[in-house]
Design a protein around this motif. Structure first.
Motif, PDB file in Angstrom:
ATOM      1  N   ALA A  91      72.833  57.496  14.198  1.00 21.68           N
ATOM      2  CA  ALA A  91      73.110  56.584  13.088  1.00 21.68           C
ATOM      3  C   ALA A  91      73.654  55.256  13.595  1.00 21.68           C
ATOM      4  N   ALA A  92      74.536  55.308  14.595  1.00 21.70           N
ATOM      5  CA  ALA A  92      75.126  54.076  15.126  1.00 21.70           C
ATOM      6  C   ALA A  92      74.085  53.235  15.852  1.00 21.70           C
ATOM      7  N   VAL A  93      73.191  53.876  16.585  1.00 22.31           N
ATOM      8  CA  VAL A  93      72.131  53.145  17.297  1.00 22.31           C
ATOM      9  C   VAL A  93      71.171  52.506  16.299  1.00 22.31           C
ATOM     10  N   GLU A  94      70.730  53.279  15.317  1.00 25.94           N
ATOM     11  CA  GLU A  94      69.756  52.763  14.357  1.00 25.94           C
ATOM     12  C   GLU A  94      70.349  51.650  13.486  1.00 25.94           C
ATOM     13  N   ALA A  95      71.661  51.690  13.278  1.00 21.19           N
ATOM     14  CA  ALA A  95      72.309  50.649  12.473  1.00 21.19           C
ATOM     15  C   ALA A  95      72.649  49.414  13.293  1.00 21.19           C
ATOM     16  N   GLY A  96      72.419  49.463  14.601  1.00 16.88           N
ATOM     17  CA  GLY A  96      72.731  48.330  15.463  1.00 16.88           C
ATOM     18  C   GLY A  96      74.198  48.207  15.824  1.00 16.88           C
ATOM     19  N   VAL A  97      74.990  49.241  15.526  1.00 19.88           N
ATOM     20  CA  VAL A  97      76.424  49.210  15.856  1.00 19.88           C
ATOM     21  C   VAL A  97      76.622  49.199  17.366  1.00 19.88           C
ATOM     22  N   VAL A  98      75.880  50.044  18.061  1.00 19.56           N
ATOM     23  CA  VAL A  98      75.956  50.074  19.530  1.00 19.56           C
ATOM     24  C   VAL A  98      75.050  48.947  20.021  1.00 19.56           C
ATOM     25  N   THR A  99      75.611  47.786  20.165  1.00 20.95           N
ATOM     26  CA  THR A  99      74.807  46.584  20.428  1.00 20.95           C
ATOM     27  C   THR A  99      74.043  46.667  21.739  1.00 20.95           C
ATOM     28  N   ALA A 100      74.577  47.371  22.722  1.00 23.07           N
ATOM     29  CA  ALA A 100      73.894  47.491  24.009  1.00 23.07           C
ATOM     30  C   ALA A 100      72.594  48.275  23.892  1.00 23.07           C
ATOM     31  N   LEU A 101      72.425  49.002  22.792  1.00 24.41           N
ATOM     32  CA  LEU A 101      71.214  49.799  22.589  1.00 24.41           C
ATOM     33  C   LEU A 101      70.409  49.310  21.385  1.00 24.41           C
ATOM     34  N   ALA A 102      70.656  48.082  20.958  1.00 25.09           N
ATOM     35  CA  ALA A 102      69.942  47.532  19.813  1.00 25.09           C
ATOM     36  C   ALA A 102      68.566  47.013  20.232  1.00 25.09           C
ATOM     37  N   GLY A 103      67.666  46.907  19.266  1.00 22.41           N
ATOM     38  CA  GLY A 103      66.370  46.280  19.503  1.00 22.41           C
ATOM     39  C   GLY A 103      65.230  47.228  19.794  1.00 22.41           C
ATOM     40  N   TYR A 104      65.476  48.529  19.807  1.00 21.48           N
ATOM     41  CA  TYR A 104      64.403  49.489  20.064  1.00 21.48           C
ATOM     42  C   TYR A 104      63.713  49.856  18.755  1.00 21.48           C
TER      43      TYR A 104
END
Length: 240
Positions: A91-104
């Motif tokens: 959920a955090a990755v898909e919401a862009g919260v974990v910015t280092a893993l955003a954009g996928y």
């Protein structure tokens, strides 16, 4: 991300056979709850602790409740349900919260990979500029003097995962170990060398080899009481 049901408060009587816990509810009834945690739960099962249970959505289930939270120390909560962290991280990755893993563009769970036949918790692909990311999620609930330690027991499985992540780096992809910190008193994360020194040594080797280490803490509580939220809200340092 929230708990799907309103939680029921009780008092922990005992945990036994790893997957069972007896809890006294406010009306005096004693229930046996499912304990979805295979670890030692060190520091997360003090006698008589306040605990919170989620009621089963299936009325035919043998055990009516699942143990979710514990007041591990006064005013500090921990989530002991190890079925939660993967969903929290996704959920955090898909919401862009974990910015280092955003954009996928794609986030897939439980993808088989590696020579040791593992399943990665999250496989990220479709980034316009970055290689695929292989993300292993680990639940942190052991807290000592504000330090969150992983693991809370010797973990051969965790050691295998570190080897697999290093192999992905050698293959040219990103490899990430994401510590999901489910304890509100934790301010930083460290390897538990006093519990599993082999894991600690491998973790440092993996970091030196290019495996990215991240730690994100869940909200869990407001003013010492459950907030209803499992969302990952703040990044914490990983200290080696």
């Amino acid at each position: 991300m929230n708990f799907p049901e309103t939680l029921v408060e009780g008092r922990l009587l005992k945990r036994y056979k790893r997957f069972l816990a007896d809890v006294r509810l406010p009306d005096g009834e004693i229930v046996t709850a499912h304990c979805p945690n295979t670890g030692s739960m060190m520091g997360c099962q003090p006698d008589g602790a306040r605990v919170w249970l989620s009621p089963a959505s299936n009325p035919k289930r043998k055990l009516r409740y699942t143990w979710e939270l514990v007041e591990a120390s006064p005013g500090q909560l921990a989530c002991v349900n190890t079925a939660r962290p993967n969903a929290q991280a996704r959920a955090a990755v898909e919401a862009g919260v974990v910015t280092a893993l955003a954009g996928y563009g794609s986030v897939r769970p439980e993808v088989r990979y590696g020579e040791e036949k593992s399943r990665i918790d999250l496989h990220l692909s479709g980034h316009p500029e970055r290689a695929d990311a292989w993300v292993e999620v680990k639940n942190v609930t052991l807290c000592e003097a504000g330090v969150g330690y992983f693991p809370d027991a010797v973990t051969l499985r965790g050691q295998k995962h570190l080897r697999e992540l290093m192999a992905q780096v050698r293959a040219g992809d990103r490899a990430v170990l994401l510590f999901c910190v489910n304890h509100t008193a934790v301010t930083e994360v460290r390897p538990a060398d006093h519990i599993d020194p082999v894991y600690g040594s491998l973790l440092r080797e993996a970091s030196a080899a290019g495996v990215e280490l991240m730690a994100w803490q869940a909200e869990l509580a407001r003013d010492g009481n459950p907030s209803g939220s499992l969302a990952l809200v703040r990044e914490l340092p990983v200290m080696l």
